[in-house]
Design an enzyme around this catalytic site. Sequence first.
Site, PDB file in Angstrom:
ATOM      1  N   ASP A  89       4.046  17.002  28.283  1.00  0.00           N
ATOM      2  CA  ASP A  89       3.768  17.923  29.384  1.00  0.00           C
ATOM      3  C   ASP A  89       4.238  17.306  30.711  1.00  0.00           C
ATOM      4  O   ASP A  89       3.538  17.307  31.721  1.00  0.00           O
ATOM      5  CB  ASP A  89       2.283  18.282  29.462  1.00  0.00           C
ATOM      6  CG  ASP A  89       2.070  19.569  30.269  1.00  0.00           C
ATOM      7  OD1 ASP A  89       3.065  20.279  30.506  1.00  0.00           O
ATOM      8  OD2 ASP A  89       0.935  19.844  30.671  1.00  0.00           O
TER       9      ASP A  89
ATOM     10  N   LEU B 109      11.964  19.819  33.679  1.00  0.00           N
ATOM     11  CA  LEU B 109      13.052  18.963  34.158  1.00  0.00           C
ATOM     12  C   LEU B 109      13.431  19.329  35.579  1.00  0.00           C
ATOM     13  O   LEU B 109      14.231  18.671  36.208  1.00  0.00           O
ATOM     14  CB  LEU B 109      14.246  19.079  33.213  1.00  0.00           C
ATOM     15  CG  LEU B 109      13.848  18.839  31.750  1.00  0.00           C
ATOM     16  CD1 LEU B 109      15.017  19.104  30.825  1.00  0.00           C
ATOM     17  CD2 LEU B 109      13.330  17.418  31.542  1.00  0.00           C
TER      18      LEU B 109
END
Lengths: 351, 426
Positions: B306, B64
């Site tokens: 991913d 993130l």
Amino acid sequence: MKNYNIQFDKNGRLRHFLTIEGLKRQLLVDILDTAESFSGVTAQSIKKVPLLRGKTVVNLFFEPSTRTRTTFELAAKRLSADVLNINVTASATTKGETLLDTLHNLQAMHCDMFVVRHDRGGAAHFIAQHVAPHISVINAGDGRHAHPTQAMLDMFTIRRHKKEFAKLNVAIVGDILHSRVARSQIHALTTLGVNEVRVIGPETLIPCEVETLGVHVYHDLREGLRDVDVIIMLRLQHERMKGALLPSEHEYFRLYGLTEEKLAYAKPDVIVMHPGPINRGVEIDSSVADGPRSVILEQVTHGIAVRMAIMSMVLSGSASIPLSIRPPGMAEVPKTQEQLSGKANSEGEII
Amino acid sequence: MRLRIINGRIIDPANSIDSVQEICIADGHIQSIGAASRDFTADREIDATNLIICPGLVDLSARLREPGYEHKATIASETRAAASGGITTLCCPPDTDPIIDTPAVAALIRSRAEAAGYARIVPLGALTQGLKGERLSEMAALKEAGCIGVNNASRHITNAHVLRCAMEYAATQNLTVFLNAEDYWLRNQGCMHEGMVSTRLGLPGIPESAEVASVARDLVLIEQTGVRAHFCRLSTARAARMVARARYEGLPISADVSAHHLYLTEMDVGDFNSQCHIEPPLRTQRDRDGLRASLARGIVTAICSDHQPHEPDAKLAPFSATAPGISALETLLPLTLRLADEDLLSLSDAIACLTHQPAKILGINAGTLSIGAPADMCIFDPNHYWTITEKTLLSRGRNTPFMGWEFKGRVTHTVMGGKVVYELVG
């Protein structure tokens, strides 16, 4: 995903020269023929033709090079182009400028051609994808990927000596793994249709699945040289000794160094080539490098004519530039419509 | 918020449910499936005719980029993108900056996620301090701060003694060790699969053995230490076969694969397509088929995104100088649904790979629609055809090799903790 060869413009004409892979045999023959006509120029007392007068060629070198840069510079000057040499390692990138920034700055100066050398594979493709539509890119070596003008001058040298490609057995010896020259030579030789291409070296210097490029692998130099017409020796960089690839220069020379004794396994009229600079006593013995079978210095001479041919073909947008050398003062080669309008499809799609 | 969803086809693999029923939600939890008690009054009713309702997706790996790389993306931007992809739980690896090797960083990430309110984040703690592979992190403290497992991200622990100790210590703390298997030395500066294409392009290759050798070593240590371990994102068929054998012998291990490794191969790198610069690298067609087979046989049990968003500049350079990874949150569900369309998995099994299977690996209460479970749900239209473009992407990362692909199946609503956090407009 779109499938196109970025090297051609939308009319199928050669716009960039990035790799031999994907080019047709006829195009390679055209380059050799054109170079043949230019080789007369380089031998004249006045060595200039005005084909690229008013054009600006930028030698954009991100990796140090003397020979390649010099021959490109000479080639461009003999075509009457203005030449700018930029050594980028020492300037912009050390200040944090990205490759694209550098490119856009140079583009703003209205150049017509970038001759690019970079230490990363794919750099020339990347630049070609991002330049303005009127700019052509010539790959002067990118990482381990390609060095197509070197391969073409080698083909030129081979043709001078052997005339026909079809019957030839060619051996490429040494560090294939790290060699962009070898990759381009393999594509050129297989495209021109030689009988057999062999690569010779220890397993540590042979790239995996290299057979898929259409070559045969030999680990024994004597066996690999048997009945070959052309031997191309590759340079072994000193830094290869630092890793685990090879034990020593001494052992390398004993196994893969080209000596008179090993040369005897090849055909009697074999020619010995090397893209330079040579390491005497590492990959080649002085007596062979300077001997009667060696054409190494000829390669350098041919480099200029071949690069002139490629530069003029790319900038004129076609393979049909005048083969006869015109007297000074002749009209400039007409631009293509796309170059005049500046609206060519930047992706070079073939429609 | 009291929510009633009617006429939808509920698929909940954990409870073997696949039928059209009504589902009622109150106080953030699932109150009933099937006929609700007569006094249930809803604040909102969603008509899910022709739609599928499944548990909110659980993604085993999503970067993130916060803290540390906010120029690439933020927790708010990426959890919102996750919600639009039907994902309600994200597991994030510890390679943020600062690294998740202290409870404070784990707490920061969790609080940012809560503030954003789009998805839950479960962080993985660092296995070693600073991911340096030298000293153990304070795993007990990390666990208390909400880390559900430990991982050394993509920094391979070259010292096997350190890894052995880390495994023993993690086992003591009852933490799962998440392993990215790639031998540092065998990788040797490689940037794509070592094979036909790397040879053609002259790009330094990452051999198959880099993954296989690492899995082999790790399996030996897992067996010795008895730790519960999970192999993240296998890329080779050979490593998947080794995991299969070890599972058969009873080792407490699991494995996942990224959705893109089930579709793309080294060939997709083509002429230096930096969108296909991915770690672990895209491998051969045989590997892709092997991974698909492992999934079908239940050896690899989860599919993850991913997700690795990048700023555009990160992909604008010669191939090996570009940053690896793809922005993948929004393609996770459609790519997985396509496996069902291609008859590799049943629809229920495909959904299981995105829901209760990854939740089981993480050891969290998620990925099911059991009565009383948190009301995390993904509602999608299985027959909605759409094309992924710059405009449809919510993630800050535009780096996807799937740009322009047409997909079937699109999320219409995402519910997290009983709240509708995403709704497809138009």
